[in-house]
Design a protein around this motif. Structure first.
Motif, mmCIF file in Angstrom:
data_model
loop_
_atom_site.group_PDB
_atom_site.id
_atom_site.type_symbol
_atom_site.label_atom_id
_atom_site.label_comp_id
_atom_site.label_asym_id
_atom_site.label_seq_id
_atom_site.Cartn_x
_atom_site.Cartn_y
_atom_site.Cartn_z
ATOM 1 N N VAL A 1 0.853 -1.181 0.000
ATOM 2 C CA VAL A 1 0.000 0.000 0.000
ATOM 3 C C VAL A 1 0.894 1.237 0.000
ATOM 4 C CG1 VAL A 1 -1.743 1.283 1.324
ATOM 5 C CG2 VAL A 1 -1.792 -1.215 1.295
ATOM 6 N N LEU A 2 0.474 2.259 -0.706
ATOM 7 C CA LEU A 2 1.164 3.537 -0.667
ATOM 8 C C LEU A 2 0.160 4.588 -0.215
ATOM 9 C CD1 LEU A 2 3.671 5.285 -1.215
ATOM 10 C CD2 LEU A 2 2.788 5.614 -3.546
ATOM 11 N N ILE A 3 0.399 5.162 0.946
ATOM 12 C CA ILE A 3 -0.470 6.222 1.451
ATOM 13 C C ILE A 3 0.114 7.548 0.969
ATOM 14 C CG2 ILE A 3 -1.344 7.386 3.516
ATOM 15 C CD1 ILE A 3 -1.118 4.592 4.913
ATOM 16 N N VAL A 4 -0.716 8.336 0.283
ATOM 17 C CA VAL A 4 -0.316 9.653 -0.190
ATOM 18 C C VAL A 4 -1.045 10.667 0.679
ATOM 19 C CG1 VAL A 4 -0.261 11.258 -2.141
ATOM 20 C CG2 VAL A 4 -0.019 8.788 -2.534
ATOM 21 N N ARG A 5 -0.281 11.432 1.417
ATOM 22 C CA ARG A 5 -0.852 12.365 2.391
ATOM 23 C C ARG A 5 -0.515 13.795 2.001
ATOM 24 N NH1 ARG A 5 1.912 12.946 7.590
ATOM 25 N NH2 ARG A 5 0.913 14.778 8.347
ATOM 26 N N GLU A 6 -1.504 14.665 2.042
ATOM 27 C CA GLU A 6 -1.317 16.077 1.727
ATOM 28 C C GLU A 6 -0.640 16.768 2.907
ATOM 29 O OE1 GLU A 6 -1.578 20.080 0.870
ATOM 30 O OE2 GLU A 6 -2.430 19.220 2.668
ATOM 31 N N LEU A 7 0.301 17.664 2.644
ATOM 32 C CA LEU A 7 1.127 18.223 3.710
ATOM 33 C C LEU A 7 1.042 19.731 3.937
ATOM 34 C CD1 LEU A 7 4.512 16.361 3.163
ATOM 35 C CD2 LEU A 7 2.865 16.011 4.990
ATOM 36 N N THR A 8 0.557 20.493 3.000
ATOM 37 C CA THR A 8 0.689 21.939 3.168
ATOM 38 C C THR A 8 -0.632 22.695 3.155
ATOM 39 O OG1 THR A 8 1.063 22.246 0.799
ATOM 40 C CG2 THR A 8 3.003 21.995 2.208
ATOM 41 N N GLY A 9 -1.732 22.005 3.099
ATOM 42 C CA GLY A 9 -3.030 22.665 3.142
ATOM 43 C C GLY A 9 -3.789 22.205 4.365
ATOM 44 N N GLY A 10 -5.091 22.316 4.291
ATOM 45 C CA GLY A 10 -5.934 21.786 5.355
ATOM 46 C C GLY A 10 -5.636 22.346 6.718
ATOM 47 N N LEU A 11 -5.602 21.474 7.696
ATOM 48 C CA LEU A 11 -5.437 21.876 9.090
ATOM 49 C C LEU A 11 -4.065 22.457 9.403
ATOM 50 C CD1 LEU A 11 -7.239 18.870 10.798
ATOM 51 C CD2 LEU A 11 -8.081 21.201 10.566
ATOM 52 N N TYR A 12 -3.069 22.130 8.601
ATOM 53 C CA TYR A 12 -1.721 22.605 8.891
ATOM 54 C C TYR A 12 -1.611 24.120 8.793
ATOM 55 C CZ TYR A 12 -0.125 17.803 8.622
ATOM 56 O OH TYR A 12 0.063 16.479 8.847
ATOM 57 N N TYR A 13 -2.272 24.699 7.801
ATOM 58 C CA TYR A 13 -2.109 26.130 7.551
ATOM 59 C C TYR A 13 -3.410 26.918 7.636
ATOM 60 C CZ TYR A 13 2.514 24.774 5.957
ATOM 61 O OH TYR A 13 3.782 24.273 5.899
ATOM 62 N N GLY A 14 -4.533 26.240 7.841
ATOM 63 C CA GLY A 14 -5.826 26.925 7.865
ATOM 64 C C GLY A 14 -5.939 27.920 9.009
ATOM 65 N N GLU A 15 -6.567 29.029 8.714
ATOM 66 C CA GLU A 15 -6.822 30.075 9.710
ATOM 67 C C GLU A 15 -8.319 30.324 9.758
ATOM 68 O OE1 GLU A 15 -4.666 31.560 11.699
ATOM 69 O OE2 GLU A 15 -2.827 30.720 10.848
ATOM 70 N N PRO A 16 -8.876 30.637 10.903
ATOM 71 C CA PRO A 16 -8.206 30.845 12.187
ATOM 72 C C PRO A 16 -7.834 29.521 12.858
ATOM 73 C CG PRO A 16 -10.554 31.113 12.485
ATOM 74 C CD PRO A 16 -10.316 30.869 11.007
ATOM 75 N N ARG A 17 -6.942 29.634 13.800
ATOM 76 C CA ARG A 17 -6.530 28.510 14.618
ATOM 77 C C ARG A 17 -6.163 29.056 15.984
ATOM 78 N NH1 ARG A 17 -2.425 25.463 11.937
ATOM 79 N NH2 ARG A 17 -2.133 24.376 13.893
ATOM 80 N N GLY A 18 -6.219 28.217 16.988
ATOM 81 C CA GLY A 18 -5.813 28.671 18.310
ATOM 82 C C GLY A 18 -6.334 27.769 19.405
ATOM 83 N N ARG A 19 -5.845 28.036 20.593
ATOM 84 C CA ARG A 19 -6.230 27.234 21.758
ATOM 85 C C ARG A 19 -6.429 28.149 22.948
ATOM 86 N NH1 ARG A 19 -1.884 23.198 23.751
ATOM 87 N NH2 ARG A 19 -1.264 25.017 24.902
ATOM 88 N N GLU A 20 -7.495 27.849 23.662
ATOM 89 C CA GLU A 20 -7.774 28.525 24.930
ATOM 90 C C GLU A 20 -7.795 27.448 26.002
ATOM 91 O OE1 GLU A 20 -11.365 30.713 24.373
ATOM 92 O OE2 GLU A 20 -10.544 31.852 22.689
ATOM 93 N N ALA A 21 -8.080 27.827 27.220
ATOM 94 C CA ALA A 21 -8.050 26.865 28.328
ATOM 95 C C ALA A 21 -9.018 25.703 28.107
ATOM 96 C CB ALA A 21 -8.357 27.569 29.649
#
Length: 153
Positions: free
Chosen positions: A83-103
């Motif tokens: 099997v060869l898994i091809v995974r996307e690396l530079t879009g989606g959750l990696y670079y999407g805005e907004p992003r952040g964490r609160e308590a």
């Protein structure tokens, strides 16, 4: 990296621009787990991917006969696994805005453009042509608009 106060300092960026190839090992450092996001090694990894335009990760899965008895799966289920898994690396959750964490909450934005989808799909289909000619896309199109766009592309 930690001494420079930057996970991808300009000196390293310049060396990458001059290099013919970049060898990358494991990324992370438990001593920086509580550091601000922009100082974590993973931020340097994302910046490196962006600089190089590395958008597809290829993860082959093959079973070596000498290791079949080490698997929790039955040996007959492992025969001819390739099997060869091809995974996307530079879009989606990696670079999407907004992003952040609160308590008590956190947010990541899952965003893909048609062009990002097309280029990683091309890698998957070209790889499939050289292998067994089969591509399987795994998504959540029943609930995610992003996955619906992936299917459409």
């Amino acid at each position: 990296m930690a001494a420079a106060g930057d996970p991808f300092p300009e000196e390293t960026r310049a060396a990458v621009r001059r290099a013919d190839a970049v060898l990358l090992g494991a990324v992370g450092d438990p001593s920086l787990d509580q550091a601000p996001r922009h100082l974590k090694p993973e931020s340097g990894l994302l910046a490196l991917r962006a600089q190089l335009g590395v958008y597809a990760n290829l993860r082959p899965v093959q079973v070596f006969p000498a290791l079949v008895d080490r698997s929790p799966l039955k040996a007959d289920r492992l025969q001819d696994v390739d099997v060869l898994i091809v995974r996307e690396l530079t879009g989606g959750l990696y670079y999407g805005e907004p992003r952040g964490r609160e308590a008590a909450s956190a947010v990541n934005t899952l965003r893909y453009s048609a062009a990002e989808i097309k280029r990683v799909a091309r890698v998957a289909f070209e790889s499939a042509r050289q292998r067994r000619g089969h591509v399987t896309s795994v998504d959540k199109a029943n609930v995610l608009e992003v996955s619906q766009l992936w299917r459409k592309r």
